[in-house]
Design a protein around this motif. Structure first.
Motif, mmCIF file in Angstrom:
data_model
loop_
_atom_site.group_PDB
_atom_site.id
_atom_site.type_symbol
_atom_site.label_atom_id
_atom_site.label_comp_id
_atom_site.label_asym_id
_atom_site.label_seq_id
_atom_site.Cartn_x
_atom_site.Cartn_y
_atom_site.Cartn_z
ATOM 1 N N HIS A 271 1.001 -1.119 0.169
ATOM 2 C CA HIS A 271 0.036 -0.252 0.042
ATOM 3 C C HIS A 271 1.090 1.488 -0.066
ATOM 4 C CE1 HIS A 271 -3.145 -2.840 1.559
ATOM 5 N NE2 HIS A 271 -3.830 -1.782 0.664
ATOM 6 N N ASP A 272 2.002 1.366 0.843
ATOM 7 C CA ASP A 272 2.837 2.717 0.355
ATOM 8 C C ASP A 272 3.491 2.659 -1.048
ATOM 9 O OD1 ASP A 272 3.040 3.252 3.901
ATOM 10 O OD2 ASP A 272 4.385 1.064 3.739
ATOM 11 N N LYS A 273 3.962 1.423 -1.291
ATOM 12 C CA LYS A 273 4.713 1.554 -2.448
ATOM 13 C C LYS A 273 3.245 1.658 -3.898
ATOM 14 C CE LYS A 273 6.807 -2.716 -1.695
ATOM 15 N NZ LYS A 273 7.668 -4.024 -1.858
ATOM 16 N N LEU A 274 2.135 2.411 -3.397
ATOM 17 C CA LEU A 274 1.586 2.996 -4.280
ATOM 18 C C LEU A 274 1.097 4.731 -4.391
ATOM 19 C CD1 LEU A 274 -1.978 1.285 -3.261
ATOM 20 C CD2 LEU A 274 -0.731 0.579 -4.787
ATOM 21 N N PHE A 275 2.436 4.838 -3.852
ATOM 22 C CA PHE A 275 2.751 6.096 -4.207
ATOM 23 C C PHE A 275 3.558 5.823 -5.660
ATOM 24 C CE2 PHE A 275 6.562 8.912 -4.445
ATOM 25 C CZ PHE A 275 6.263 9.981 -4.021
ATOM 26 N N PHE A 276 4.170 5.072 -6.169
ATOM 27 C CA PHE A 276 4.305 5.305 -7.534
ATOM 28 C C PHE A 276 3.707 5.253 -8.610
ATOM 29 C CE2 PHE A 276 8.368 3.809 -5.040
ATOM 30 C CZ PHE A 276 8.976 5.052 -4.982
ATOM 31 N N CYS A 277 2.278 5.121 -8.108
ATOM 32 C CA CYS A 277 0.903 5.162 -9.053
ATOM 33 C C CYS A 277 0.899 6.414 -9.773
ATOM 34 C CB CYS A 277 -0.044 4.625 -8.739
ATOM 35 S SG CYS A 277 0.435 2.892 -8.793
#
Length: 559
Positions: A271-277
């Motif tokens: 969920h944190d990695k959705l920053f890159f969407c």
């Protein structure tokens, strides 16, 4: 050449005319020739002494270089024919008008580097000047900043109530990581038109000069949520990942929390990695305050986002120069650190014909030094012809007609690798006749990132490595990444050992001077499924030293 004309009433002014040897009398010509012949031996000796100063000194050279207001030009390579007045701004990268004495390194660094081929694009230069204007208008203690702080205190984020948006970088991890992450967050600020504010931690103000004119980049000490920074982690309720997971924020909401915490460290979750969407960036765009904690150089993943693609192409036509330009723009060592750098350079490196940097960082448990690492360093430097072999059979060597003096700068937490190489080149002649001096500024035994003096030495050594002509670095090490980026160098990377044996081959030339993103996401935002993000575009590839990592390259060739 035409004579300059003067008013005839100015009879006291002497008019200079070019000398014509063919119009001199014979006596004048003889006198000139005699004078030249008498002076010639002295000039030759002076040239030789300046050209062949000893590369090693066995006494502490520090007292000789305490006055750092202007480094003597004889201590640097003046044969570069660099126009200092023009190039001190690094091709327009830096803004003019700073007080030179308050930050000596800003305009003096050009004196210590060879001319580099990597020039910033005109678009990047323009973007930086626009950012400086934004920072001046919205930076700490401006009316816009004060208004945004009041909104932060209110506990809610109402879109459109402030004219400035901010991204706060939180002090975290070791110095190499901090330098790389701060550059990453600054690039994100440029792309999203946010103001970068820096948590000074316990040493940032003593390590670096202010990079922006007129307005500080440091977060004021009374920032409302500053005391929470240390407690922020992957489990924090304020993190973007947890807010999404718990349905606390949605694009349809009219009012949002007053800030959002972005956890982009090595332990971040999906969920944190959705920053890159891109869809998530549209939601984050609505927040006035973003607070970032990371130990990753996350630039490669920004290059995989369609919303940033065109802007990044214009900013960096040569894609592997991102950290090279941003690092030299942002990170100017403080006067104290600059003194450490320049004194050491003058004492041990300036007189060499060639400077070779070797950065050794071993992640194995135990104090070291390890024999397999000693063997690996020798196999790499000699095998790649970075250093000459030694002749162990002959008691003497015929002096070369044109011997070179090479200075090897080693950096390591331990002393043994330096001692091993120093003894090799002290006890045996080289087969080429070259003279090799080996130097190591410090050996701290273990990393002490919380100690300001330790970090001053670390920054000085990163910078000194960046001033070398050839660089060897260690796999996985952000210390080496910083040095190669600042220096515009593609290093030879010492492979990480398996089972404490010397790797074969021992090292590999980097395909790009860009740092590696150690913990990238492997996710296709559109398809919402896992993919190999190292195979999406030709200019983002897997790293040489970490097979799952990502790095930006300009021209890709299969390894």
């Amino acid at each position: 050449m035409a004579e300059r004309k003067y008013n005839h009433n100015q009879s006291h002014v002497k008019i200079w005319r070019p000398c014509d040897p063919w119009k001199r009398s014979g006596l004048e010509a003889m006198r000139s020739s005699k004078t030249l012949l008498l002076a010639l031996p002295f000039l030759i000796m002076l040239t030789f002494l300046l050209r062949h100063r000893p590369s090693d000194r066995f006494t502490d050279a520090t007292p000789f270089f305490n006055n750092l207001t202007t480094p003597p030009l004889l201590e640097v390579d003046v044969l570069q024919h660099v126009d200092i007045a023009e190039d001190k701004l690094l091709g327009g990268l830096l803004a003019d008008g700073f007080d030179g004495q308050s930050c000596l390194s800003r305009y003096q660094s050009i004196l210590y580097r060879k001319a580099l081929p990597y020039k910033p694009s005109s678009y990047l230069v323009s973007k930086l000047r626009k950012y400086e204007d934004l920072h001046k208008r919205c930076g700490p203690n401006t009316p816009s900043y004060n208004k945004a702080v009041e909104q932060l205190k209110s506990g809610s984020n109402v879109v459109g109530t402030t004219d400035c948006k901010y991204v706060v970088w939180v002090w975290y991890s070791g110095l190499g990581n901090r330098i790389l992450t701060l550059a990453s967050v600054f690039l994100y600020a440029l792309l999203t038109e946010r103001v970068l504010l820096v948590d000074r931690g316990n040493d940032m103000a003593s390590l670096f000069c202010e990079p922006f004119p007129e307005r500080s980049w440091f977060l004021p000490m009374n920032f409302p949520i500053a005391k929470m920074f240390n407690s922020f982690d992957q489990k924090s309720a304020e993190s973007y990942g947890n807010l999404l997971k718990n349905n606390m924020i949605k694009a349809s909401m009219g009012s949002l929390p007053s800030y959002v915490y972005l956890h982009l460290a090595h332990d971040y979750d999906d969920h944190d990695k959705l920053f890159f969407c891109d869809d998530d960036q549209a939601l984050l765009k609505r927040f006035t305050w973003l607070v970032v904690k990371t130990d990753n150089y996350f630039v490669p993943s920004l290059f995989l986002m369609p919303s940033f693609e065109d802007e990044l192409k214009k900013l960096f036509p040569n894609k592997e120069t991102i950290f090279h330009h941003l690092g030299r723009y942002l990170f100017h060592p403080s006067n104290h650190v600059w003194g450490i750098i320049t004194r050491y350079y003058k004492a041990y490196l300036a007189g060499a014909d060639e400077r070779i940097g070797i950065q050794v960082r071993i992640f194995d448990k135990g104090p070291g030094p390890y024999q397999y690492v000693k063997d690996q360093i020798s196999a790499c430097t000699i095998g790649e012809k970075l250093l000459p072999e030694v002749d162990t059979r002959r008691l003497a060597v015929n002096p070369s007609k044109n011997p070179k003096v090479k200075a090897v700068l080693m950096t390591s937490l331990v002393y043994g690798y330096y001692e091993n190489m120093k003894n090799i080149y002290w006890e045996h002649p080289t087969v080429t006749g070259d003279i090799i001096g080996v130097h190591q500024p410090s050996h701290e035994e273990q990393q002490r990132s919380e100690k300001p003096l330790h970090n001053m030495k670390a920054l000085a050594e990163m910078y000194l490595l960046s001033l070398t002509d050839v660089l060897v670095t260690s796999a996985w090490s952000t210390f080496g990444y910083v040095a190669q980026g600042l220096g515009g160098l593609k290093p030879w990377i010492l492979y990480k050992s398996e089972n404490q044996t010397t790797p074969n081959p021992p090292c590999q030339r980097a395909m790009s001077m860009e740092p590696c993103f150690h913990a990238p996401p492997f996710y296709d935002c559109k398809a919402k499924e896992g993919i190999d993000t190292g195979k999406v575009v030709p200019h983002v590839r897997h790293c040489e030293d970490i097979s799952w990592g990502l790095k930006v390259v300009d021209r890709y060739t299969e390894l």
